[in-house]
Design a protein around this motif. Structure first.
Motif, PDB file in Angstrom:
ATOM      1  N   UNK A  67      -0.610  15.231  40.716  1.00  0.00           N
ATOM      2  CA  UNK A  67       0.578  14.544  41.229  1.00  0.00           C
ATOM      3  C   UNK A  67       0.748  14.917  42.696  1.00  0.00           C
ATOM      4  N   UNK A  68       1.432  14.061  43.450  1.00  0.00           N
ATOM      5  CA  UNK A  68       1.623  14.351  44.876  1.00  0.00           C
ATOM      6  C   UNK A  68       2.777  15.341  45.050  1.00  0.00           C
ATOM      7  N   UNK A  69       2.819  15.965  46.207  1.00  0.00           N
ATOM      8  CA  UNK A  69       3.879  16.930  46.512  1.00  0.00           C
ATOM      9  C   UNK A  69       5.251  16.287  46.349  1.00  0.00           C
ATOM     10  N   UNK A  70       6.161  17.016  45.755  1.00  0.00           N
ATOM     11  CA  UNK A  70       7.527  16.510  45.620  1.00  0.00           C
ATOM     12  C   UNK A  70       7.734  15.639  44.398  1.00  0.00           C
ATOM     13  N   UNK A  71       6.657  15.332  43.683  1.00  0.00           N
ATOM     14  CA  UNK A  71       6.776  14.510  42.475  1.00  0.00           C
ATOM     15  C   UNK A  71       7.297  15.395  41.337  1.00  0.00           C
ATOM     16  N   UNK A  72       8.376  14.961  40.674  1.00  0.00           N
ATOM     17  CA  UNK A  72       8.957  15.839  39.652  1.00  0.00           C
ATOM     18  C   UNK A  72       8.279  15.758  38.283  1.00  0.00           C
ATOM     19  N   UNK A  73       7.258  14.899  38.140  1.00  0.00           N
ATOM     20  CA  UNK A  73       6.665  14.676  36.815  1.00  0.00           C
ATOM     21  C   UNK A  73       5.277  15.293  36.702  1.00  0.00           C
ATOM     22  N   UNK A  74       4.814  15.445  35.456  1.00  0.00           N
ATOM     23  CA  UNK A  74       3.431  15.881  35.277  1.00  0.00           C
ATOM     24  C   UNK A  74       2.523  14.645  35.276  1.00  0.00           C
ATOM     25  N   UNK A  75       1.228  14.893  35.298  1.00  0.00           N
ATOM     26  CA  UNK A  75       0.275  13.799  35.510  1.00  0.00           C
ATOM     27  C   UNK A  75       0.273  12.786  34.360  1.00  0.00           C
ATOM     28  N   UNK A  76       0.574  13.241  33.151  1.00  0.00           N
ATOM     29  CA  UNK A  76       0.583  12.292  32.028  1.00  0.00           C
ATOM     30  C   UNK A  76       1.696  11.264  32.169  1.00  0.00           C
ATOM     31  N   UNK A  77       2.815  11.716  32.696  1.00  0.00           N
ATOM     32  CA  UNK A  77       3.924  10.785  32.907  1.00  0.00           C
ATOM     33  C   UNK A  77       3.568   9.810  34.035  1.00  0.00           C
ATOM     34  N   UNK A  78       2.906  10.331  35.053  1.00  0.00           N
ATOM     35  CA  UNK A  78       2.478   9.462  36.155  1.00  0.00           C
ATOM     36  C   UNK A  78       1.486   8.407  35.638  1.00  0.00           C
ATOM     37  N   UNK A  79       0.647   8.811  34.708  1.00  0.00           N
ATOM     38  CA  UNK A  79      -0.303   7.846  34.118  1.00  0.00           C
ATOM     39  C   UNK A  79       0.448   6.714  33.416  1.00  0.00           C
ATOM     40  N   UNK A  80       1.455   7.097  32.637  1.00  0.00           N
ATOM     41  CA  UNK A  80       2.240   6.068  31.937  1.00  0.00           C
ATOM     42  C   UNK A  80       2.916   5.141  32.953  1.00  0.00           C
ATOM     43  N   UNK A  81       3.462   5.742  33.993  1.00  0.00           N
ATOM     44  CA  UNK A  81       4.140   4.931  35.018  1.00  0.00           C
ATOM     45  C   UNK A  81       3.151   3.999  35.721  1.00  0.00           C
ATOM     46  N   UNK A  82       1.966   4.521  36.024  1.00  0.00           N
ATOM     47  CA  UNK A  82       0.945   3.709  36.705  1.00  0.00           C
ATOM     48  C   UNK A  82       0.573   2.509  35.843  1.00  0.00           C
ATOM     49  N   UNK A  83       0.472   2.764  34.545  1.00  0.00           N
ATOM     50  CA  UNK A  83       0.083   1.721  33.578  1.00  0.00           C
ATOM     51  C   UNK A  83       1.154   0.624  33.507  1.00  0.00           C
ATOM     52  N   UNK A  84       2.400   1.048  33.360  1.00  0.00           N
ATOM     53  CA  UNK A  84       3.492   0.062  33.263  1.00  0.00           C
ATOM     54  C   UNK A  84       3.563  -0.742  34.555  1.00  0.00           C
ATOM     55  N   UNK A  85       3.497  -0.040  35.673  1.00  0.00           N
ATOM     56  CA  UNK A  85       3.631  -0.705  36.964  1.00  0.00           C
ATOM     57  C   UNK A  85       2.491  -1.692  37.201  1.00  0.00           C
ATOM     58  N   UNK A  86       1.266  -1.264  36.881  1.00  0.00           N
ATOM     59  CA  UNK A  86       0.103  -2.134  37.102  1.00  0.00           C
ATOM     60  C   UNK A  86       0.247  -3.430  36.303  1.00  0.00           C
ATOM     61  N   UNK A  87       0.700  -3.296  35.069  1.00  0.00           N
ATOM     62  CA  UNK A  87       0.851  -4.482  34.210  1.00  0.00           C
ATOM     63  C   UNK A  87       1.927  -5.412  34.757  1.00  0.00           C
ATOM     64  N   UNK A  88       3.069  -4.833  35.123  1.00  0.00           N
ATOM     65  CA  UNK A  88       4.175  -5.656  35.647  1.00  0.00           C
ATOM     66  C   UNK A  88       3.783  -6.360  36.942  1.00  0.00           C
ATOM     67  N   UNK A  89       3.163  -5.601  37.835  1.00  0.00           N
ATOM     68  CA  UNK A  89       2.811  -6.155  39.148  1.00  0.00           C
ATOM     69  C   UNK A  89       1.771  -7.270  38.992  1.00  0.00           C
ATOM     70  N   UNK A  90       0.787  -7.045  38.152  1.00  0.00           N
ATOM     71  CA  UNK A  90      -0.262  -8.048  37.982  1.00  0.00           C
ATOM     72  C   UNK A  90       0.299  -9.346  37.423  1.00  0.00           C
ATOM     73  N   UNK A  91       1.195  -9.195  36.451  1.00  0.00           N
ATOM     74  CA  UNK A  91       1.787 -10.401  35.868  1.00  0.00           C
ATOM     75  C   UNK A  91       2.620 -11.152  36.917  1.00  0.00           C
ATOM     76  N   UNK A  92       3.329 -10.399  37.735  1.00  0.00           N
ATOM     77  CA  UNK A  92       4.141 -11.025  38.792  1.00  0.00           C
ATOM     78  C   UNK A  92       3.244 -11.743  39.805  1.00  0.00           C
ATOM     79  N   UNK A  93       2.138 -11.114  40.165  1.00  0.00           N
ATOM     80  CA  UNK A  93       1.226 -11.754  41.134  1.00  0.00           C
ATOM     81  C   UNK A  93       0.733 -13.082  40.562  1.00  0.00           C
ATOM     82  N   UNK A  94       0.309 -13.040  39.286  1.00  0.00           N
ATOM     83  CA  UNK A  94      -0.241 -14.253  38.681  1.00  0.00           C
ATOM     84  C   UNK A  94       0.806 -15.368  38.589  1.00  0.00           C
ATOM     85  N   UNK A  95       1.976 -15.007  38.072  1.00  0.00           N
ATOM     86  CA  UNK A  95       3.006 -16.040  37.870  1.00  0.00           C
ATOM     87  C   UNK A  95       3.603 -16.518  39.192  1.00  0.00           C
ATOM     88  N   UNK A  96       4.009 -15.557  40.030  1.00  0.00           N
ATOM     89  CA  UNK A  96       4.626 -15.943  41.304  1.00  0.00           C
ATOM     90  C   UNK A  96       3.588 -16.600  42.207  1.00  0.00           C
TER      91      UNK A  96
END
Lengths: 262, 539
Positions: free
Chosen positions: B464-493
């Protein structure tokens, strides 16, 4: 004058939550310098300001514990020592005090050792007194203030039930300190933080302090933790809102029912 | 030269936090906010007590010569305390930037030593009534005063507006037109003919002094021309845009995080229909969780960009724009939802979220509005798209496809990046970028894609980067959710964007079907993140 302050890095228990099994839920909980140790360091630095004493700080813990030593250096400590090795892991208060006392001997000379009264994660208040015991020097515990009287005498204000006791003691001595409620713990400015990067911070293994490894870690610790559990919550008390006479009579009746009074 | 290390950065953030807790509690801030005033002496006290102003001053002149990474950590922490005070401090950083970038050694020595010793408040004077985002329209002039064939002085005439620290600074760096072009001048406060106007009555950041400046025949010595060479002003201003915008992103990140953390604490304590609000799925998934994911994505992107700037010093104009645009919008929508999360309480001035919401709006405006950022982002990346013949985002997609781990959202993001490339290509083939609206929207899609990319890469790094309050597993979950949301938005928008400007629908499908399938498991991941956040701020 040489002062050694023992420091511990602890989870900020103000933000700690417990798991169902009674262990600490540490995710996202920041680590801090144990507040009583922080106060002890502040007192040592006060003496340094007045007398030019040399302040050395000592801690035992994982490499991350260097953080609290760096904080101490930024606040004005001169040198820092971290006991960091797998052999130290799992030590109870006795094994910790053994390791720290070995390190103190190695760091010597010293006139004064300051420790926090207790760490907020374990709440044992044992390590300080055990260090004094293993070094065979006098100790005063639960102090809220210290003042250097002469070159080799110190006045310690000890917290006792219902007040304070002022004790005069000759050096060397080990004092454990507890933070008065209105004391604002000091934090360093940016320049001091930067300059602390250049101050000496040594990492020591059992070899460096010539410690007997059989007296360290889980195997060297006489304490066995059988179970950790939160105390059962207290039942809600009964509140009586009758007149004074009626309340007194009712209380006596209740006490009689519980066979507390006849 | 010694650099500030990661541990020192952490200690600086902690010192700042403790300082604010002792000296600037919410009730104090609230009072100043109501009065629309914060004593300049208090800003100087922060300089004196913490030495925060030393960050931008070179070590040889008594400063700490901090890197971009150092400053962004401090800015993020300042954003958590109060964006008005943060702006006052940031203005000093900004004001001294032209000296850093373009000053001669002698100028640096004189002014930086003075700033370090006297804790000077500095203001950065670029904006004018008709020259906001369009600095070319600059009207303030500096005429040469020549004696014995040598330029000895400059005479400045004109006015500036919306200058942070406008009324209270000790020293001003002023952009003015010389015969040789736009140039920066150092103007001390008490220079005759130089007046400061009344502090503005603003919507937010009311603890930041903002005022207009007037110059009537203000004479400054020629040695106050930064760099002693005319015409360097725009270059000096633009050289640091990447950097300064990154800092606004960091300020926004801090403020947004503060708003949402206040909301989570409230949600943990507010019991409605027999359970705390933080236990209600709809509440958490709508008002809380998405924001924290965006903060971590922003943090990953800002951190990555700061590390590049630590080495290169200048540039990263597109990245700076992305950081500012993304973080300021994320923080604004977070602050808005934080009020919603507090219900009626959030609408009162008794709770910090109301103030944060007013304060944080500025991050979408100063240092370039969000629309200017969309334009900057689009322009920067459109060039890359053309230069690489459409491969810019396809290369990034390939990098995602090569990631073996299946739990980082890399596969979804690979599709999203391919969709983005396809959208850009359709815009090129159909000449759709003649519509300004389309270029703005492309800027938005690009920013979201690149920030998502940074978060997946961070998750992949295992650290995790400096100042990040989470452990890496939580960052993985966040990366996954974000990637899915962003990709769907790119395709639809993206599909909507392309088709909306065409007469006949595009034959491309922008990977919509495949990307939609990637949404599987989103709710489960959000549930897990909801519990993490709830537990983290339980008291």
């Amino acid at each position: 004058m040489d002062i050694i302050v023992c420091l511990k890095q602890v989870p900020n228990t103000a933000k700690v939550k417990m798991n169902q099994d009674g262990t600490l839920l540490r995710a996202g909980v920041p680590s801090i310098l144990n507040p009583c140790d922080h106060f002890a360091l502040a007192k040592a630095l006060e003496i340094k300001k007045k007398t030019g004493a040399k302040v050395k700080v000592l801690s035992m813990g994982p490499s991350q514990a260097a953080e609290v030593l760096r904080l101490a250096l930024a606040l004005g400590a001169d040198e820092a020592y971290l006991l960091c090795d797998k052999a130290f892991a799992g030590s109870d208060t006795w094994a910790t005090a053994y390791a720290l006392s070995r390190a103190v001997k190695k760091i010597a000379p010293f006139n004064l050792i300051l420790c926090g009264q207790m760490a907020i994660d374990g709440d044992t208040a044992q390590t300080g007194p055990e260090i004094a015991g293993q070094l065979n020097i006098p100790q005063i515990t639960f102090c809220t203030d210290i003042e250097l009287k002469q070159k080799d005498t110190l006045l310690a204000t000890k917290l006792i039930e219902g007040g304070h006791q002022i004790l005069e003691v000759s050096l060397p001595v080990l004092i454990t300190l507890t933070t008065p409620h209105n004391f604002a713990l000091p934090y360093p400015n940016f320049k001091a933080i930067f300059e602390a990067q250049q101050k000496p911070l040594f990492t020591w293994t059992p070899n460096d302090i010539e410690a007997d490894v059989s007296k360290l870690g889980i195997s060297g610790s006489p304490t066995r933790v059988v179970k950790i559990y939160p105390p059962a919550p207290k039942q809600k008390g009964q509140v009586l809102t009758l007149s004074a006479e009626e309340t007194a009579a009712k209380i006596v009746k209740i006490l009689q029912e519980h066979k507390v009074v006849k | 030269m010694q650099k500030i290390d990661a541990l020192s950065r952490k200690l600086m953030a902690e010192s700042l936090r403790h300082y604010a807790k002792e000296n600037l509690p919410f009730d104090t801030l609230r009072q100043y906010d109501g009065e629309n005033y914060f004593p300049p002496q208090k800003v100087k006290e922060i300089y004196k007590d913490l030495g925060i102003n030393l960050l931008l001053i070179p070590q040889e002149y008594g400063g700490l010569a901090s890197s971009t990474s150092d400053i962004y950590r401090v800015c993020q922490e300042l954003g958590r305390i109060d964006l008005g005070i943060a702006t006052a401090i940031f203005a000093t950083f900004l004001g001294s930037d032209p000296i850093n970038v373009g000053g001669t050694e002698e100028q640096k020595k004189y002014w930086f030593t003075k700033m370090a010793r006297e804790n000077l408040l500095v203001a950065y004077g670029a904006t004018e009534a008709d020259a906001g985002s369009d600095l070319v329209a600059l009207k303030t002039r500096a005429e040469q005063i020549i004696k014995d064939g040598k330029i000895t002085h400059y005479k400045i005439n004109g006015s500036k507006m919306w200058i942070s620290n406008g009324e209270i600074a000790d020293l001003y760096t002023i952009l003015a037109l010389t015969p040789g072009g736009p140039s920066w001048f150092l103007v001390p406060k008490d220079t005759p003919g130089f007046t400061q106007l009344k502090h503005e009555d603003k919507h937010g950041i009311r603890l930041a002094n903002t005022a207009g400046l007037c110059f009537e025949n203000v004479i400054v010595p020629a040695e106050n021309l930064i760099g002693l060479k005319e015409g360097q002003g725009f270059l000096q201003a633009q050289a640091v845009f990447g950097y300064t915008r990154l800092m606004v992103g960091a300020l926004a990140l801090g403020a947004g995080q503060e708003a949402i953390e206040n909301a989570i604490v409230y949600a943990n304590n507010r019991v409605q229909a027999a359970s705390p609000l933080s236990h209600k799925q709809g509440y958490m998934h709508k008002l809380i969780v998405p924001h924290y994911i965006k903060f971590e994505a922003a943090r990953a992107f800002i951190d990555k960009t700061a590390k590049i700037l630590d080495i290169n010093n200048h540039g990263q104009a597109t990245e700076g724009a992305i950081a500012k645009y993304y973080a300021s919008r994320a923080a604004n929508s977070a602050a808005d939802d934080a009020i919603e999360a507090f219900g009626g309480f959030g609408y009162t001035k008794d709770f910090p979220v109301e103030k944060i919401k007013r304060d944080v709006k500025i991050t979408c405006i100063y240092e370039g509005t969000s629309e200017i950022m969309e334009m900057t982002i689009y322009r920067g990346r459109w060039q890359e798209h053309l230069k690489t013949r459409g491969n810019f985002y396809l290369d990034m997609a390939r990098e995602m496809e090569n990631i073996k781990e299946t739990d980082l959202g890399a596969k979804a993001l690979a599709l999203g990046l391919k969709a983005l490339s396809e959208v850009l290509e359709e815009c090129r083939l159909n000449r759709l970028t003649r519509h300004q609206y389309i270029t703005f929207e492309l800027g938005r899609l690009i920013a979201n894609a690149e920030v998502a990319f940074a978060l997946v890469k961070q998750a992949k790094s295992g650290q995790v980067v400096e100042g990040c309050p989470f452990n890496i597993n939580i960052i993985k979950t966040m990366a996954r959710v974000n990637a899915k949301n962003v990709s769907l938005d790119i395709a639809l928008a993206g599909a909507k964007l392309v088709n909306s400007a065409l007469e006949i629908p595009s034959e491309k499908d922008f990977y919509i079907t495949e990307i939609t399938k990637e949404s599987v498991g989103l709710v489960k991941d959000m549930d897990a993140l909801s519990i993490v956040l709830r537990d983290m701020f339980r008291n």
